[in-house]
Write a protein that holds these residues in place. Structure first.
Motif, PDB file in Angstrom:
ATOM      1  N   TYR A   1       8.502 -60.064  30.532  1.00 11.02           N
ATOM      2  CA  TYR A   1       9.787 -60.031  30.025  1.00 11.02           C
ATOM      3  C   TYR A   1      10.114 -61.007  28.796  1.00 11.02           C
ATOM      4  N   ARG A   2       8.839 -61.487  28.175  1.00 10.81           N
ATOM      5  CA  ARG A   2       8.815 -62.305  27.229  1.00 10.81           C
ATOM      6  C   ARG A   2       9.195 -61.449  25.743  1.00 10.81           C
ATOM      7  N   GLU A   3       8.889 -60.308  25.738  1.00 10.07           N
ATOM      8  CA  GLU A   3       9.059 -59.335  24.948  1.00 10.07           C
ATOM      9  C   GLU A   3      10.561 -59.097  24.560  1.00 10.07           C
ATOM     10  N   VAL A   4      11.453 -59.315  25.554  1.00 11.48           N
ATOM     11  CA  VAL A   4      12.903 -59.185  25.476  1.00 11.48           C
ATOM     12  C   VAL A   4      13.721 -60.665  25.407  1.00 11.48           C
ATOM     13  N   ALA A   5      12.898 -61.605  24.976  1.00 10.98           N
ATOM     14  CA  ALA A   5      13.245 -62.942  25.121  1.00 10.98           C
ATOM     15  C   ALA A   5      14.611 -63.492  24.150  1.00 10.98           C
ATOM     16  N   ALA A   6      14.460 -62.435  23.097  1.00  8.51           N
ATOM     17  CA  ALA A   6      15.727 -62.699  22.054  1.00  8.51           C
ATOM     18  C   ALA A   6      17.222 -62.296  22.757  1.00  8.51           C
ATOM     19  N   ALA A   7      16.899 -61.486  23.982  1.00  8.56           N
ATOM     20  CA  ALA A   7      18.236 -61.226  24.479  1.00  8.56           C
ATOM     21  C   ALA A   7      19.004 -62.288  25.039  1.00  8.56           C
ATOM     22  N   LEU A   8      18.331 -63.163  25.536  1.00  8.85           N
ATOM     23  CA  LEU A   8      18.781 -64.439  26.262  1.00  8.85           C
ATOM     24  C   LEU A   8      19.655 -65.323  25.399  1.00  8.85           C
ATOM     25  N   PRO A   9      19.227 -65.779  24.229  1.00  6.95           N
ATOM     26  CA  PRO A   9      19.945 -66.621  23.452  1.00  6.95           C
ATOM     27  C   PRO A   9      21.204 -65.848  22.794  1.00  6.95           C
ATOM     28  N   CYS A  10      21.025 -64.434  22.319  1.00  3.89           N
ATOM     29  CA  CYS A  10      21.849 -63.586  21.885  1.00  3.89           C
ATOM     30  C   CYS A  10      23.105 -63.439  22.936  1.00  3.89           C
ATOM     31  N   GLY A  11      22.586 -63.296  24.026  1.00  2.00           N
ATOM     32  CA  GLY A  11      23.424 -62.944  25.072  1.00  2.00           C
ATOM     33  C   GLY A  11      24.321 -64.155  25.390  1.00  2.00           C
ATOM     34  N   ALA A  12      23.859 -65.441  25.382  1.00  2.00           N
ATOM     35  CA  ALA A  12      24.369 -66.654  25.616  1.00  2.00           C
ATOM     36  C   ALA A  12      25.582 -66.940  24.617  1.00  2.00           C
ATOM     37  N   VAL A  13      25.327 -66.615  23.229  1.00  2.06           N
ATOM     38  CA  VAL A  13      26.192 -66.593  22.464  1.00  2.06           C
ATOM     39  C   VAL A  13      27.463 -65.580  22.557  1.00  2.06           C
ATOM     40  N   LEU A  14      27.268 -64.327  22.870  1.00  2.00           N
ATOM     41  CA  LEU A  14      28.104 -63.467  23.147  1.00  2.00           C
ATOM     42  C   LEU A  14      29.110 -63.902  24.574  1.00  2.00           C
ATOM     43  N   ALA A  15      28.366 -64.570  25.428  1.00  2.00           N
ATOM     44  CA  ALA A  15      29.033 -64.998  26.587  1.00  2.00           C
ATOM     45  C   ALA A  15      29.955 -66.049  26.381  1.00  2.00           C
ATOM     46  N   ALA A  16      29.752 -66.991  25.293  1.00  2.00           N
ATOM     47  CA  ALA A  16      30.606 -68.062  24.955  1.00  2.00           C
ATOM     48  C   ALA A  16      31.828 -67.600  24.190  1.00  2.00           C
ATOM     49  N   ARG A  17      31.399 -66.657  23.094  1.00  2.00           N
ATOM     50  CA  ARG A  17      32.564 -65.968  22.304  1.00  2.00           C
ATOM     51  C   ARG A  17      33.329 -65.451  23.183  1.00  2.00           C
ATOM     52  N   ALA A  18      33.178 -64.609  24.365  1.00  2.00           N
ATOM     53  CA  ALA A  18      33.941 -63.471  24.775  1.00  2.00           C
ATOM     54  C   ALA A  18      34.466 -64.303  25.837  1.00  2.00           C
ATOM     55  N   LEU A  19      34.148 -65.303  26.856  1.00  2.00           N
ATOM     56  CA  LEU A  19      34.752 -66.073  27.597  1.00  2.00           C
ATOM     57  C   LEU A  19      35.577 -67.122  27.200  1.00  2.00           C
ATOM     58  N   VAL A  20      35.429 -67.663  26.172  1.00  2.00           N
ATOM     59  CA  VAL A  20      36.259 -68.923  25.691  1.00  2.00           C
ATOM     60  C   VAL A  20      36.964 -68.545  24.312  1.00  2.00           C
ATOM     61  N   PRO A  21      38.115 -68.826  24.386  1.00  2.00           N
ATOM     62  CA  PRO A  21      39.121 -68.461  23.371  1.00  2.00           C
ATOM     63  C   PRO A  21      38.929 -69.290  22.235  1.00  2.00           C
ATOM     64  N   ALA A  22      39.167 -69.203  21.070  1.00  2.00           N
ATOM     65  CA  ALA A  22      38.977 -70.022  19.912  1.00  2.00           C
ATOM     66  C   ALA A  22      39.836 -71.318  19.933  1.00  2.00           C
ATOM     67  N   ARG A  23      40.841 -71.196  20.594  1.00  2.00           N
ATOM     68  CA  ARG A  23      41.592 -72.473  20.726  1.00  2.00           C
ATOM     69  C   ARG A  23      42.105 -72.594  22.147  1.00  2.00           C
ATOM     70  N   ILE A  24      41.919 -73.975  22.826  1.00  2.00           N
ATOM     71  CA  ILE A  24      42.423 -74.218  24.151  1.00  2.00           C
ATOM     72  C   ILE A  24      43.434 -75.289  23.816  1.00  2.00           C
ATOM     73  N   THR A  25      44.927 -74.613  24.225  1.00  2.00           N
ATOM     74  CA  THR A  25      45.974 -75.387  24.105  1.00  2.00           C
ATOM     75  C   THR A  25      46.219 -76.464  25.519  1.00  2.00           C
ATOM     76  N   GLY A  26      46.873 -77.213  25.142  1.00  2.00           N
ATOM     77  CA  GLY A  26      47.249 -78.022  26.439  1.00  2.00           C
ATOM     78  C   GLY A  26      46.043 -79.168  26.726  1.00  2.00           C
ATOM     79  N   THR A  27      46.706 -80.342  26.683  1.00  2.00           N
ATOM     80  CA  THR A  27      45.724 -81.456  26.969  1.00  2.00           C
ATOM     81  C   THR A  27      44.602 -81.427  28.219  1.00  2.00           C
ATOM     82  N   SER A  28      45.588 -81.252  29.477  1.00  2.00           N
ATOM     83  CA  SER A  28      45.099 -81.205  30.571  1.00  2.00           C
ATOM     84  C   SER A  28      44.128 -79.774  30.974  1.00  2.00           C
ATOM     85  N   ARG A  29      44.488 -78.908  30.328  1.00  2.00           N
ATOM     86  CA  ARG A  29      43.802 -77.476  30.134  1.00  2.00           C
ATOM     87  C   ARG A  29      42.337 -77.741  29.704  1.00  2.00           C
TER      88      ARG A  29
END
Length: 513
Positions: free
Chosen positions: A333-361
Motif C-alpha cells: 500500500y505504500r505505493e499509493v500513499a499519496a492518496a491518503l493526504p490528498c483524500g484528507a484534503v478533499l474530505a475536509a473541503r467537501a464536508l466543511v463549508p467555507a464559512r460556519i455561521t452562528g457562534t454555537s454552531r
C-alpha cells in the motif's frame, strides 16, 4: 494581535502534532531500510553530495527525506532517535501542507474544522499496525506527497504569477529525482487540469499554459540532471518497476488496489488495531469521506478550484497507474500513499463549508472535530514503545571491540545505526553457485548499499553475524568462509570471528541490479 494569535495557534498545533507523531513512531521499529537511508543522509550532510558508491533502491528520497534526516542527525547524532524524529517531522510537514490546501478559501472557525478533519484522516491509519511503518518510519512514499502538494498549493494560490511556472517545474523535477511516482502522478495531474483550463478559457497565452509547459519540461530536465549526476560519479539506482502488467491481471489488481487503499486508511481490522473494530470503523469513515470528496470534485468539476481538481486527478492517476502496473500485491500500500493526504484534503473541503455561521454552531463544530482528531492521535500514541531488536547485538559487538563485519541485509545496517556508526556491519547475499555446482557463494548486494564498503584495501571485516532461523545460518557462512576462530552466541545471533579479512571472499553481484 489577531495575526499573532493565529501564528501562535499554528505553532502550538504543530508542536502537539509533532509530539504525537513522535510518540507513535517510537512504537514502531527502525529496520535496515530506514538505517540505510540514515547512512545515506549522514554521507549527504558531510559533503558527499553525489553519494558516490551508493546503490540506491528504486526511489532515492534524495531531495527531501535524506536532507531532512541528515539535518536531524547533525543535532542528535546517528541513531534511532534521529530516525524517529525525522520520520515524525516528515509526516508533520505533509500534514501541514495538506492543512494549508484544505483551509484555502475558508474563514474563521471553518479553517479550524477543516484542519481537524485533515488531522483525523491522517490519524486514522495510525490506529492500525502496518500503516505506521509506511507512514511514520523509514523514508517511504508518504514524503513524496510533499512535492505534489507544494506544486498544487502554488498553482492554486498563485496561478498567474511569473515565478509560479518555473518554481513548479523545479519542484516536480526535484520530486522525480526523489521518487518517480511524481512523474506518473503529479505531472499528468498538472497537465490534465491546467490543459483543461486552457481549453475551457479558450486562451492559449495564460498562466495555465505556462504550467502545462513547466510540468512537461520537468521530465526531460530531471533526466538531464540525473544523467549529469551519474556522469560526475553520483549514486546509481535500481530501475523502478514501471512496466505495464498483462490485461488479464487487471481485475485482480483492482481488488488488490482496493484492499491496499483500505489498509492505508486504517479501515481493515487487525489484532493490533487500537479499539479493534471501532478503530477500523473510524478508518472506514475517513476513507468514505475521502471518496465522497473525490466524487464531489468530479461531480462539480467545472466549478471546482484548481487545487480540488489537481488533488482529484492525482488520486486517480496514483491508483490508476498502480492498478495497471506490475506492482500490486498484498500489503504493498505504500505505493499509493499519496492518496491518503490528498483524500484528507478533499474530505475536509467537501464536508466543511467555507464559512460556519452562528457562534454555537461554530463552537460545536470546532470542539467535535478537534476532539475526534486529538483523541485519535492520543489513542494511537498509547502503542507500547518498541525496543530495538538488534540493540543487544550492537552493544555486545562494541564491548568486544568488533568494529567491522558482514551479515544478512536485515542484520547489517540496522546494527550500524543503533551503534551510532561505531560498529559497522555490511550486508551480503548468500546464493547457490551460478555455474550449477553445489555449494554457496557470497556476494555484495545490489540494493541499498555502498560499493565502497567492500574494498578490502580500505576495510578489514573480521566477523560475520549469522541468524539462527533465517537464510543466513552459521553453516552457510562457514561453507563459504571456512571455520571461524571463535563463535559466540548473542541473543538469537551467532557471531563468527575470523583472523582474515572476509571482504577478500566477497564477489561482486552478478548481472543487473
Amino acid at each position: 494581535m489577531r495575526g499573532w494569535q493565529a501564528v501562535a495557534a499554528w505553532v502550538a498545533g504543530g508542536l502537539v502534532l509533532f509530539a504525537c507523531f513522535l510518540r507513535i513512531s517510537f512504537g514502531e521499529r527502525v529496520d535496515s531500510d530506514g538505517a540505510n537511508s540514515a547512512l545515506q543522509a549522514w554521507d549527504l550532510v558531510h559533503g558527499h553530495l553525489m553519494l558516490h558508491g551508493w546503490i540506491m533502491g528504486d526511489a532515492t528520497f534524495y531531495a527531501f527525506e535524506l536532507p531532512l534526516n541528515g539535518i536531524v542527525q547533525l543535532l542528535f547524532g546517528v541513531g534511532n532517535l534521529a530516525a524517529h524524529i525525522s520520520s515524525a517531522l516528515t509526516y508533520l510537514i505533509v500534514a501541514a501542507c495538506a492543512a494549508a490546501l484544505a483551509v484555502t478559501g475558508s474563514r474563521g472557525p471553518a479553517r479550524a474544522v477543516r484542519c481537524a478533519v485533515v488531522v483525523a484522516v491522517l490519524a486514522a491509519p495510525l490506529l492500525a499496525g502496518p500503516p505506521v511503518l509506511a507512514l511514520l518510519e523509514e523514508p517511504d512514499h508518504i514524503g513524496t506527497s510533499l512535492f505534489l502538494m507544494l506544486s498544487f498549493l502554488l498553482i492554486d494560490r498563485l496561478p498567474d504569477r511569473p515565478f509560479t511556472a518555473p518554481l513548479v517545474c523545479l519542484i516536480l523535477c526535484a520530486g522525480q529525482l526523489s521518487d518517480l511516482t511524481v512523474r506518473y502522478v503529479a505531472v499528468p495531474a498538472v497537465v490534465l487540469v491546467c490543459g483543461y483550463r486552457v481549453l475551457a478559457a479558450r486562451k492559449l497565452r495564460s498562466g495555465d499554459t505556462a504550467l502545462v509547459v513547466a510540468a512537461v519540461m520537468s521530465v526531460p530536465l530531471e533526466s538531464v540532471l540525473r544523467a549529469a549526476m551519474v556522469h560526475f560519479g553520483a549514486f546509481v539506482m535500481a530501475p523502478p518497476q514501471t512496466r505495464l502488467s498483462s490485461l488479464r491481471l487487471w481485475p485482480r489488481h483492482a481488488s488488490l488496489t482496493w484492499l491496499n487503499v483500505r489498509v492505508l486508511f486504517g479501515s481493515v481490522a487487525r489484532p493490533d488495531t487500537k479499539l479493534g473494530g471501532a478503530g477500523a470503523a473510524f478508518g472506514l469513515i475517513c476513507l468514505l469521506a475521502a471518496l465522497f470528496g473525490l466524487a464531489w470534485v468530479i461531480g462539480t468539476w467545472r466549478r471546482a478550484s484548481r487545487a480540488e481538481q489537481l488533488l482529484a486527478a492525482a488520486i486517480v492517476f496514483n491508483l490508476g497507474t498502480y492498478l495497471v502496473s506490475v506492482m500490486p500485491s498484498l500489503g504493498r500500500y505504500r505505493e499509493v500513499a499519496a492518496a491518503l493526504p490528498c483524500g484528507a484534503v478533499l474530505a475536509a473541503r467537501a464536508l466543511v463549508p467555507a464559512r460556519i455561521t452562528g457562534t454555537s454552531r461554530a463552537f460545536a463544530a470546532v470542539a467535535a472535530t478537534g476532539l475526534i482528531a486529538l483523541l485519535s492521535l492520543a489513542i494511537a500514541a498509547t502503542r507500547p514503545l518498541m525496543s530495538p531488536a538488534s540493540a543487544p547485538l550492537a552493544a555486545w559487538l562494541e564491548t568486544h571491540g568488533l568494529r567491522y563485519g558482514i551479515a544478512g541485509y536485515w542484520d547489517a545496517s540496522i546494527v550500524t545505526l543503533q551503534s551510532g556508526n561505531r560498529v559497522q556491519i555490511r550486508a551480503v547475499d548468500l546464493y547457490r553457485k551460478i555455474d550449477g555446482h553445489p555449494g554457496l557463494e557470497i556476494y555484495a548486494p545490489g540494493w541499498e548499499t555502498n560499493a565502497l564498503w567492500y574494498n578490502a584495501s580500505w576495510y578489514d571485516a573480521t566477523f560475520a553475524v549469522a541468524d539462527s532461523q533465517g537464510r543466513y545460518p552459521a553453516a552457510g557462512f562457514e561453507h563459504v568462509l571456512g571455520k571461524p576462530a571463535a563463535t559466540y552466541r548473542v541473543a538469537s545471533w551467532l557471531v563468527l570471528v575470523y583472523r582474515t579479512n572476509l571482504l577478500l571472499r566477497i564477489l561482486p553481484r552478478p548481472g543487473p541490479y
